[in-house]
Write a protein that holds these residues in place. Structure first.
Motif, mmCIF file in Angstrom:
data_model
loop_
_atom_site.group_PDB
_atom_site.id
_atom_site.type_symbol
_atom_site.label_atom_id
_atom_site.label_comp_id
_atom_site.label_asym_id
_atom_site.label_seq_id
_atom_site.Cartn_x
_atom_site.Cartn_y
_atom_site.Cartn_z
ATOM 1 N N UNK A 189 0.833 -1.212 0.000
ATOM 2 C CA UNK A 189 0.000 0.000 0.000
ATOM 3 C C UNK A 189 0.861 1.251 0.000
ATOM 4 N N UNK A 190 1.965 1.226 0.735
ATOM 5 C CA UNK A 190 2.870 2.377 0.766
ATOM 6 C C UNK A 190 3.451 2.639 -0.612
ATOM 7 N N UNK A 191 3.852 1.570 -1.315
ATOM 8 C CA UNK A 191 4.388 1.730 -2.672
ATOM 9 C C UNK A 191 3.312 2.236 -3.625
ATOM 10 N N UNK A 192 2.093 1.733 -3.449
ATOM 11 C CA UNK A 192 0.974 2.151 -4.305
ATOM 12 C C UNK A 192 0.678 3.640 -4.140
ATOM 13 N N UNK A 193 0.751 4.129 -2.895
ATOM 14 C CA UNK A 193 0.339 5.498 -2.599
ATOM 15 C C UNK A 193 1.485 6.495 -2.613
ATOM 16 N N UNK A 194 2.715 6.045 -2.879
ATOM 17 C CA UNK A 194 3.865 6.940 -2.761
ATOM 18 C C UNK A 194 3.744 8.148 -3.684
ATOM 19 N N UNK A 195 3.363 7.922 -4.941
ATOM 20 C CA UNK A 195 3.275 9.035 -5.892
ATOM 21 C C UNK A 195 2.151 9.996 -5.504
ATOM 22 N N UNK A 196 1.039 9.458 -5.019
ATOM 23 C CA UNK A 196 -0.102 10.296 -4.657
ATOM 24 C C UNK A 196 0.204 11.137 -3.422
ATOM 25 N N UNK A 197 0.758 10.504 -2.396
ATOM 26 C CA UNK A 197 1.003 11.193 -1.133
ATOM 27 C C UNK A 197 2.341 11.920 -1.104
ATOM 28 N N UNK A 198 3.250 11.528 -1.995
ATOM 29 C CA UNK A 198 4.617 12.068 -1.989
ATOM 30 C C UNK A 198 5.281 11.847 -0.632
ATOM 31 N N UNK A 199 5.024 10.649 -0.076
ATOM 32 C CA UNK A 199 5.635 10.250 1.190
ATOM 33 C C UNK A 199 6.302 8.905 1.002
ATOM 34 N N UNK A 200 7.485 8.755 1.579
ATOM 35 C CA UNK A 200 8.182 7.473 1.591
ATOM 36 C C UNK A 200 8.036 6.885 2.993
ATOM 37 N N UNK A 201 7.171 5.891 3.117
ATOM 38 C CA UNK A 201 6.896 5.279 4.414
ATOM 39 C C UNK A 201 7.903 4.189 4.784
ATOM 40 N N UNK A 202 8.870 3.908 3.895
ATOM 41 C CA UNK A 202 9.729 2.740 4.095
ATOM 42 C C UNK A 202 10.429 2.774 5.455
ATOM 43 N N UNK A 203 11.012 3.916 5.811
ATOM 44 C CA UNK A 203 11.777 3.990 7.061
ATOM 45 C C UNK A 203 10.877 3.859 8.280
ATOM 46 N N UNK A 204 9.725 4.550 8.261
ATOM 47 C CA UNK A 204 8.859 4.474 9.440
ATOM 48 C C UNK A 204 8.214 3.096 9.568
ATOM 49 N N UNK A 205 7.954 2.415 8.453
ATOM 50 C CA UNK A 205 7.404 1.066 8.542
ATOM 51 C C UNK A 205 8.404 0.108 9.183
ATOM 52 N N UNK A 206 9.690 0.373 9.001
ATOM 53 C CA UNK A 206 10.707 -0.466 9.639
ATOM 54 C C UNK A 206 10.662 -0.327 11.157
ATOM 55 N N UNK A 207 10.194 0.822 11.636
ATOM 56 C CA UNK A 207 10.100 1.039 13.079
ATOM 57 C C UNK A 207 8.768 0.640 13.671
ATOM 58 N N UNK A 208 7.892 -0.017 12.867
ATOM 59 C CA UNK A 208 6.558 -0.419 13.321
ATOM 60 C C UNK A 208 6.621 -1.783 13.999
ATOM 61 N N UNK A 209 6.142 -1.859 15.232
ATOM 62 C CA UNK A 209 6.154 -3.125 15.978
ATOM 63 C C UNK A 209 4.827 -3.298 16.699
ATOM 64 N N UNK A 210 4.134 -4.400 16.387
ATOM 65 C CA UNK A 210 2.854 -4.697 17.034
ATOM 66 C C UNK A 210 3.092 -5.322 18.393
ATOM 67 N N UNK A 211 2.368 -4.873 19.386
ATOM 68 C CA UNK A 211 2.488 -5.422 20.729
ATOM 69 C C UNK A 211 1.761 -6.766 20.808
ATOM 70 N N UNK A 212 2.226 -7.655 21.663
ATOM 71 C CA UNK A 212 1.511 -8.935 21.832
ATOM 72 C C UNK A 212 0.089 -8.694 22.296
ATOM 73 N N UNK A 213 -0.815 -9.553 21.870
ATOM 74 C CA UNK A 213 -2.205 -9.439 22.313
ATOM 75 C C UNK A 213 -2.274 -9.613 23.826
ATOM 76 N N UNK A 214 -3.121 -8.831 24.504
ATOM 77 C CA UNK A 214 -3.223 -8.967 25.956
ATOM 78 C C UNK A 214 -3.764 -10.333 26.341
ATOM 79 N N UNK A 215 -3.290 -10.834 27.471
ATOM 80 C CA UNK A 215 -3.721 -12.153 27.919
ATOM 81 C C UNK A 215 -4.860 -12.030 28.929
#
Length: 264
Positions: free
Chosen positions: A238-264
């Motif tokens: 989706x980031x690659x698809x929208x790069x030209x439209x948004x003029x944003x490169x999400x590659x670096x920030x996506x590398x810093x994305x980390x999902x937390x474990x689901x709560x128990x």
């Protein structure tokens, strides 16, 4: 388009004398100051806390990396139609979104009429751009609309707004998000305990929560969803698809994305 000669980092390192020389406007009410130097214009408080920054020759461009990280919510929500921005500030996100996605419905809220007036006068926000002057928590509690993306950039000076520690705030947010909706929070935590306190309140209403750390930047962006998020590969597509439209490169920030474990 040429970049202004001054780096963003240098704005945060101005001496009091340089800051005074860069000032173009101030208001004693709430202590806001508008400064401009080397192609940038920014808003700060009397404690020199920078609220947001604009390029004078490209007002729709996003300058701060935490704003780019917040807009990962556009990828998670995938073609949102209605966005709520709680914390209008100087209108940085509105200028960007209206420029890149003019069909997007944007509702803007801010508790400070002084800041909104400064945004209209000095930061290329149209005078007829509607902004609801109300606290974020009061707006959400009374709201009847549904949103695909909620952006929250809520500070009281250098501190987080109290509502970010309140479970009711997140319950109201979850109730007014669409099924695929996303809540995106910009945080600047001084301690791990502070971040944990916010996450504990948030997770009462959101099971799927991610942190986005930004290299060489103190802010952390928190993303919260009501349903399981798409895999990282789908977000990258989706980031690659929208790069030209948004003029944003999400590659670096996506590398810093980390999902937390689901709560128990």
């Amino acid at each position: 388009m040429p970049k202004p000669p001054m780096s963003i980092d240098s704005l945060f390192k101005l001496t009091p004398e340089q800051s005074a020389a860069a000032q173009i406007a101030r208001t004693d009410q709430d202590g806001f100051r508008v400064l401009e130097q080397s192609g940038y214009r920014w808003l700060c408080t009397d404690d020199d806390s920078i609220q947001s920054i604009m390029r004078v020759d490209a007002p729709a461009e996003l300058i701060l990396p935490n704003h780019v990280a917040m807009l990962i919510g556009l990828l998670l929500a995938d073609t949102p139609k209605r966005v709520l921005n709680l914390g209008f500030g100087i209108g940085s996100l509105e200028r960007f979104l209206h420029n890149r996605l003019p069909a997007l419905e944007i509702i803007s809220v801010d508790a400070s009429p002084v800041m909104v007036d400064l945004a209209r006068e000095h930061f290329h926000v149209p005078h007829d751009w509607p902004v609801t002057i109300q606290s974020a928590e009061d707006f959400l509690h009374a709201n009847v609309l549904t949103f695909d993306l909620m952006l929250c950039d809520l500070f009281a000076g250098a501190s987080h707004a109290d509502c970010l520690y309140d479970t009711r705030f997140y319950r109201d947010a979850a109730q007014h998000l669409s099924a695929a909706g996303v809540l995106s929070l910009n945080l600047s935590t001084d301690s791990e305990q502070d971040l944990i306190a916010i996450l504990m309140a948030l997770r009462k209403s959101f099971e799927w929560v991610a942190l986005v750390t930004i290299p060489s930047h103190s802010n952390v962006v928190v993303l919260a969803c009501r349903q399981p998020p798409p895999p990282q590969a789908a977000l990258a597509q989706r980031a690659a698809r929208d790069m030209a439209l948004l003029e944003l490169d999400f590659a670096e920030v996506l590398q810093g994305l980390e999902w937390l474990p689901a709560p128990t």
